[in-house]
Design an enzyme around this catalytic site. Structure first.
Site, short mmCIF file in Angstrom:
data_model
loop_
_atom_site.label_atom_id
_atom_site.label_comp_id
_atom_site.label_asym_id
_atom_site.label_seq_id
_atom_site.Cartn_x
_atom_site.Cartn_y
_atom_site.Cartn_z
N SER A 121 0.80 -1.23 0.00
CA SER A 121 0.00 0.00 0.00
C SER A 121 0.83 1.28 0.00
CB SER A 121 -0.94 0.00 1.20
OG SER A 121 -0.19 -0.04 2.39
N HIS B 61 -5.50 -4.28 -0.96
CA HIS B 61 -5.56 -3.21 -1.96
C HIS B 61 -5.79 -3.74 -3.37
CE1 HIS B 61 -4.68 0.49 0.30
NE2 HIS B 61 -4.05 -0.33 1.12
N LYS C 70 -12.12 -1.39 1.65
CA LYS C 70 -11.46 -0.48 0.71
C LYS C 70 -12.31 -0.36 -0.55
CE LYS C 70 -7.03 -0.75 2.89
NZ LYS C 70 -6.16 -1.77 3.44
C1 PLP Z 1 -5.82 -1.96 4.82
C2 PLP Z 1 -5.15 -3.27 4.98
C3 PLP Z 1 -5.60 -4.18 5.92
C4 PLP Z 1 -6.68 -3.85 6.90
O1 PLP Z 1 -7.95 -3.91 6.33
P1 PLP Z 1 -9.19 -3.40 7.17
O2 PLP Z 1 -10.34 -4.07 6.55
O3 PLP Z 1 -9.21 -1.92 7.07
O4 PLP Z 1 -8.94 -3.84 8.57
C5 PLP Z 1 -4.99 -5.41 5.98
N1 PLP Z 1 -3.98 -5.73 5.16
C6 PLP Z 1 -3.51 -4.87 4.23
C7 PLP Z 1 -2.41 -5.28 3.33
C8 PLP Z 1 -4.09 -3.60 4.11
O5 PLP Z 1 -3.63 -2.75 3.21
#
Ligand code: PLP
Length: 392
Positions: A181, A209, A240
């Site tokens: 990310s 992502h 997301k």
């Molecule tokens: C954003 C993210 C998470 C967390 O996801 P949420 O649903 O917001 O808890 C987990 N792993 C990665 C790689 C992320 O980018």
């Protein structure tokens, strides 16, 4: 001396180093534009890749579900919290992703905390990409397994670590982010799969992502590489691109069944709410109906990156709509972010420890919700601030 003085000192240290997180308040629904601390600004910050967080069909589905099924599940999944909507969501996610089975969690973070300790323990070893997400790292630590980091996106380094370590342990797990990310680069999952298959090691990818972004119509990284049926665990988030809240583990049916028995956030933390589950189902309907939003996301990203390069910005190694604008030191990135905000653009500065020292940046998150005129306005602001601060 008070017993919290050390915290005050730590906080002062963060402020002096330009690393203190100033948390803004969003006063409007998510979208291309936001009202932030009373000001209307262009949104380059959120992970609302497809604009689903305030999509009318999804909002309507959540409202309808609340009218018929109420709000809270009032229990953990394993006692009385598994409602028909949760079961339907898991079936639909498995079908969408073309896997044997799926299980949902409260978030992507808890999906990782549930999965890793269920698969490996004290006698085992985890091979983990050096830049993996915090929730993977925490899941690895919770498991008690030996954690061996391999060099970022480097299957050769992975194999070296495997040959050096594997024989000393009972079982092993390879785990990687799908899309990283901070840089927007994609794990070479095809090559990593070859290594996992050669040594017969469980393979887990966290595609937070990539869910709704990569692959055909947003079906994720496994689809992107055509690795259907080969990756044991694909973690995704519904928080997301899906625009709602929740996590999912999709893949091997035996592993999913095991997580229903041993995934601790599934067993000891309440299920996602009724409107969350209904909204996720509506998001799947939209993604299955058409690839239009995903296509728009990618064409927007391509346009924005090309124009940023024309302006002379360094947008790093991104292969996805995540667009880092590399600036170097954290105070410069923070200054850049403040000046962008004054110019009506909300884009986050990221510094250590989120990214390595000296690699501070502004991260622009492109969305299908942006119109080209929005992106042009953003580009104008970047040009103005970049010149002002001597970056371009
Ligand atoms: C954003 C993210 C998470 C967390 O996801 P949420 O649903 O917001 O808890 C987990 N792993 C990665 C790689 C992320 O980018």
């Amino acid at each position: 001396m008070s017993k919290t003085d050390w915290i005050t000192q730590e906080l002062d240290g963060l402020k002096q180093a330009g690393l203190y997180n100033r948390i803004r308040t969003i006063e409007s629904p998510q979208g291309a534009w936001l009202v932030v601390d009373g000001k209307k600004v262009l949104n380059f910050c959120s992970n609302n890749y497809l604009g689903l967080a305030n999509h009318p069909d999804i909002v309507a589905a959540a409202k309808k579900a609340v009218d018929t099924m109420g709000v809270g599940p009032a229990a953990v999944r394993s006692i009385a919290g598994t409602m028909s909507l949760h079961v339907e969501l898991e079936k639909r996610l498995a079908a969408f992703k073309g896997v044997e089975a799926a299980i949902t969690f409260q978030s992507g973070f808890t999906a990782n905390l549930a999965t890793i300790p269920a698969l490996v323990g004290k006698e085992d070893v985890i091979f983990s990409d050096r830049l993996n997400h915090a929730s993977i790292i925490d899941g690895c630590r919770l498991s008690g397994a030996k954690i061996v980091a391999y060099e970022h996106n480097d299957p050769k380094s992975l194999e070296e670590q495997i040959t050096a370590n594997l024989s000393q342990f009972r079982r092993a797990l390879i785990v990687t982010d799908g899309v990283f990310s901070m840089d927007g680069d994609i794990a070479p999952l095809d090559k990593i799969y070859e290594v996992s298959s050669k040594y017969d090691i469980l393979l887990m990818v966290d595609d937070a992502h990539g869910e709704g972004v990569l692959g055909k119509g947003g079906r994720g990284i496994v689809d992107h590489f055509g690795l259907h049926g080969k990756v044991d665990v694909e973690v995704g988030t519904l928080s997301k691109a899906f625009g709602v809240m929740g996590g999912v583990v999709a893949g091997n049916a035996v592993i999913v069944e095991w997580l229903r028995q041993r995934g601790r956030p599934f067993l000891f933390s309440s299920a996602v709410t009724v409107p969350d589950a209904a909204a996720c189902l509506a998001a799947i309907d939209l993604l299955e109906d058409s690839t239009q939003l995903v296509d728009r996301l990618w064409s927007n990203a391509k346009y924005f990156k090309a124009e940023m390069a024309n302006l002379g910005f360094n947008t790093g190694v991104s292969e996805t709509p995540i667009t880092p604008v590399m600036l170097g030191e954290a105070p410069l990135a923070q200054q850049f972010s403040r000046e962008l905000f004054d110019a009506g653009v909300f884009a986050m500065a990221l510094g250590f420890p989120t990214v390595p020292q000296g690699k501070a940046r502004i991260r622009v998150m492109i969305s299908a919700a942006h119109a080209i005129v929005d992106l042009d306005q953003g580009l104008d602001a970047f040009k103005k601030v970049g010149k002002n601060l001597g970056v371009i």
